[in-house]
Design an enzyme around this catalytic site. Structure first.
Site, short mmCIF file in Angstrom:
data_model
loop_
_atom_site.label_atom_id
_atom_site.label_comp_id
_atom_site.label_asym_id
_atom_site.label_seq_id
_atom_site.Cartn_x
_atom_site.Cartn_y
_atom_site.Cartn_z
N ARG A 48 -8.99 4.88 10.77
CA ARG A 48 -10.18 5.20 11.17
C ARG A 48 -10.99 4.20 11.80
NH1 ARG A 48 -12.09 9.28 7.96
NH2 ARG A 48 -10.71 10.38 6.70
N GLY A 60 0.88 -1.43 -0.04
CA GLY A 60 -0.02 -0.07 0.00
C GLY A 60 0.90 1.37 0.01
N SER A 116 -5.03 11.71 4.62
CA SER A 116 -3.88 10.76 4.90
C SER A 116 -4.05 10.01 6.01
CB SER A 116 -2.74 11.74 5.33
OG SER A 116 -3.00 12.51 6.46
N CYS A 156 2.22 7.68 14.14
CA CYS A 156 2.80 8.98 13.79
C CYS A 156 2.85 10.02 14.66
CB CYS A 156 2.06 9.29 12.61
SG CYS A 156 0.17 9.65 12.74
N PRO A 206 -7.90 3.59 6.22
CA PRO A 206 -8.95 2.96 6.76
C PRO A 206 -8.62 2.20 8.29
CG PRO A 206 -8.05 1.83 4.59
CD PRO A 206 -7.32 3.32 4.93
#
Lengths: 299, 343
Positions: free
Chosen positions: A163, A12, A157, A126, A160
């Site tokens: 989220r 990805g 950015s 992050c 999924p």
């Protein structure tokens, strides 16, 4: 210089960005990219660049463990838990960019040297990579009783995985602020902003130091020094404004612009993860290579 | 009495913004008890930014919100206690604690384009047996088709109700109508509306929403909410009564508690000041008000200029740290201009 062979698991955005960053490494040689979707952009690019491509998942790689000694896992937390067991059995060193937290948390400028012998390293989040070094920089001057960070990233950015389990982000980051940042208590907040054009990653760090007054000069110097260290592997990391100090409260605002390798520049949040992972893998590689050299020397 | 419209009283949550999250247990006990006696069906209690909102970013709560929730639950005989949760700020862990203390309704709030971060929390609330509301904030910032899609997502996660939330008090009545109508046509669950009075449209917008089929609306007694506050509950009860729409709430008791309990508690009456008007005009999150006023003072700026700039940058709810960031930048520019003039 001798290089260590590495593989990327996951094709990805993160995996593909890693591929481009690894091209520049003096100590790591990417050999293999492993994905599950033959049509993915990442695998297509890997084929074009002449890397060995596996499009059927981890199994085919396990049948040829000689293809790589280090593996970057850029899949998902759930997948990593399975991968971690398989790769451990195969004797690989694993750099885990998922939030699975199987191995110890590493933030390069804070605790890298303690984990050079590890076989599974986790990069927290992050937000953790962007803010924990600042909390540490404050804490090495004056103990931090409470650290609170607010990370704002562009909606585009946030993948999924993030989220679907945003609590994992806040809870893991808060734990990192305490365990690695050294704050007695940590709290993390994340906000997604859908503005177009997408905003750069922003981080606000609030720290309450022990005592009534923060040692302003020393703390600012320590933060600036830390920012320079981070810039050595994340060039787009910078202070938005000088640290604000009121009594025992220190407020630091940071902006992270990505290198724009594969991911767009606004995605500083993803860039800081891939940059940290490559940085750590390089240091682990150097450590291993120097040990090998030393052993050969003795023989 | 059957309620045609179900009102949720938000003064003990949204109102927390107006008093910088300084509620005491005694205040919450007195207000919740009076609201319960006035037959208000739902009372929301949490930090202004929802569970876990107590922070340096939004303001520290004077009293632990769980203590306030427990207190409210204890004094209510019929009213159910609701809690707000913004994924990214609060977590399922806090939701569970609120449910354990007796909260019966969970309102899960996201920015109008980010509903998919609520799946985890809506599912958890349902599992805890709570009535669950999806709360789409800053509804003025997205086109209607986006709002509809996001509401459908919340419905698919299991929400019992979806709210159009005008967090900035920026929507005009016809915009409220379009939005509520579009939701009524595309989702199978109840639709709600939450107003802010920054443009003096809270009542008009609430009525517009009801006209289009919204069956849940929010009110705050004495307008005790962020910015210029919300739709004033006691007024709403009177208006709906005149319209022949039963809310089940006792008007006189509501007026009395507004006058005798809430009014004396307010540092000053909620009114539409130039700064709260600017929130609605610029389309900025109502909770930014006090933060922007403080930053204006620190940096020697006009709060209106800061709010307009935040609106221009499309800052969303929860980005309170941008207020100081933008103010610092504006102050630097101002100094640069002065220096330029000197030369």
């Amino acid at each position: 210089m001798e290089k260590i062979n590495v593989a990327i698991l996951g094709s990805g955005n993160i995996g593909t960005d890693l591929m481009l960053k690894l091209e520049r490494s003096d100590v790591l040689q990417l050999t293999t990219v492993i994905g599950i979707d033959p049509q993915s952009e990442g695998l297509r690019m890997a084929r074009e660049k002449g890397y060995r491509v596996i499009d059927s998942g981890i199994q085919a790689f396990l049948e040829h463990p000689e293809w790589a000694d280090f593996v970057f896992d850029a899949t998902s937390a759930k997948a990593h838990i399975r991968h971690a067991k398989l790769l451990k059995r195969a004797g690989k060193v694993v750099f885990d960019l998922t939030p699975a937290a199987v191995g110890p948390f590493v933030v390069p400028p804070v605790n890298l040297t303690e984990h050079l012998e590890e076989t599974n390293i986790n990069f927290i989040t992050c937000g953790g990579q962007a803010t924990i070094p600042i909390v540490h920089a404050i804490g090495r001057v004056q103990p931090v009783a409470y650290a609170e960070i607010v990370v704002t990233i562009s909606s585009k950015s946030a993948g999924p995985g993030t989220r679907a389990n945003i609590d994992e982000f806040t809870e893991t980051t808060a734990r990192g602020l305490e365990k690695i940042g050294g704050a007695k208590r940590g709290k993390a907040i994340i906000i997604l902003n859908p503005a177009e054009p997408p905003i750069l990653m922003r981080n606000t760090i609030y720290a309450l130091v022990e005592g009534n007054e923060a040692a302003a000069r020393e703390i600012c110097d320590s933060i600036e020094e830390m920012v320079e260290t981070i810039r050595s592997y994340v060039p787009g990391y910078r202070l938005r404004t000088s640290p604000i100090i009121e009594g025992n409260k220190v407020t630091v605002m940071i902006e992270v612009e990505g290198a724009g390798d594969y991911l767009p520049k606004y995605a500083g949040n993803l860039d800081i993860m891939t940059a940290a992972a490559v940085k750590v893998a390089e240091e682990v590689a150097k450590h291993r290579l120097s040990k090998l050299l030393a052993e050969e020397g003795r023989r | 009495m059957k309620r045609a419209i179900t009102i949720t009283e938000v003064a003990l949550r949204d109102g927390s913004h107006a008093i910088a999250h300084q509620y005491t247990t005694e205040q919450v006990a007195a207000i919740a008890k009076a609201l319960d006696e006035a037959n208000v069906p739902y009372i929301e209690v949490s930090h202004g930014d929802g569970l876990g909102g107590s922070s340096l970013q939004y303001g520290l709560s004077r009293t632990d919100e769980f203590e306030l929730i427990e207190t409210a639950v204890a004094v209510c005989r019929q009213a159910k206690i609701a809690v707000l949760l913004l994924p990214g700020i609060g977590t399922v862990k806090e939701l569970k604690q609120a449910a354990r203390l007796g909260a019966k309704m969970a309102r899960i709030a996201t920015h109008v384009t980010e509903a998919d971060i609520s799946a985890q929390h809506i599912a958890a609330a349902k599992e805890l047996g709570m009535e669950t509301v999806g709360f789409l904030m800053m509804a003025h910032m997205a086109p209607i088709d986006v709002l509809v899609h996001q509401a459908q997502l919340m419905e698919s996660y299991g929400a019992d109700v979806v709210y159009v939330v005008d967090s900035a008090g920026a929507l005009l009545p016809y915009e409220v109508k379009e939005r509520v109508r579009a939701l009524k046509e595309s989702i199978g669950i109840e639709v709600g509306f939450h107003a802010h009075n920054n443009l003096s449209l809270a009542m008009a917008n609430t009525l517009a929403a009801i006209e289009e089929g919204a069956t849940r609306v929010d009110g705050s007694v004495r307008c005790l909410g962020a910015g210029a506050g919300n739709t004033q509950t006691e007024v709403l009860v009177a208006v709906l009564d005149r319209m022949g729409i039963p809310t089940g709430i006792d008007l006189y008791k509501m007026m009395d508690l507004a006058e005798q309990l809430v009014a004396p508690m307010l540092p000053k009456a909620q009114e539409i000041t130039r700064d709260s008007l600017t929130l609605g005009y610029a389309g900025v999150y109502s909770s930014f008000l006090l933060h922007a006023q403080r930053a204006a003072q620190t940096f020697g700026l006009d709060a209106r200029d800061i709010l307009i700039e935040l609106g221009r940058r499309k800052v969303v709810g929860g980005q309170e740290d941008m207020i100081v960031d933008v103010a610092a930048e504006m102050a630097r520019q101002k100094v640069a201009v002065w220096e330029g003039e000197w030369k």
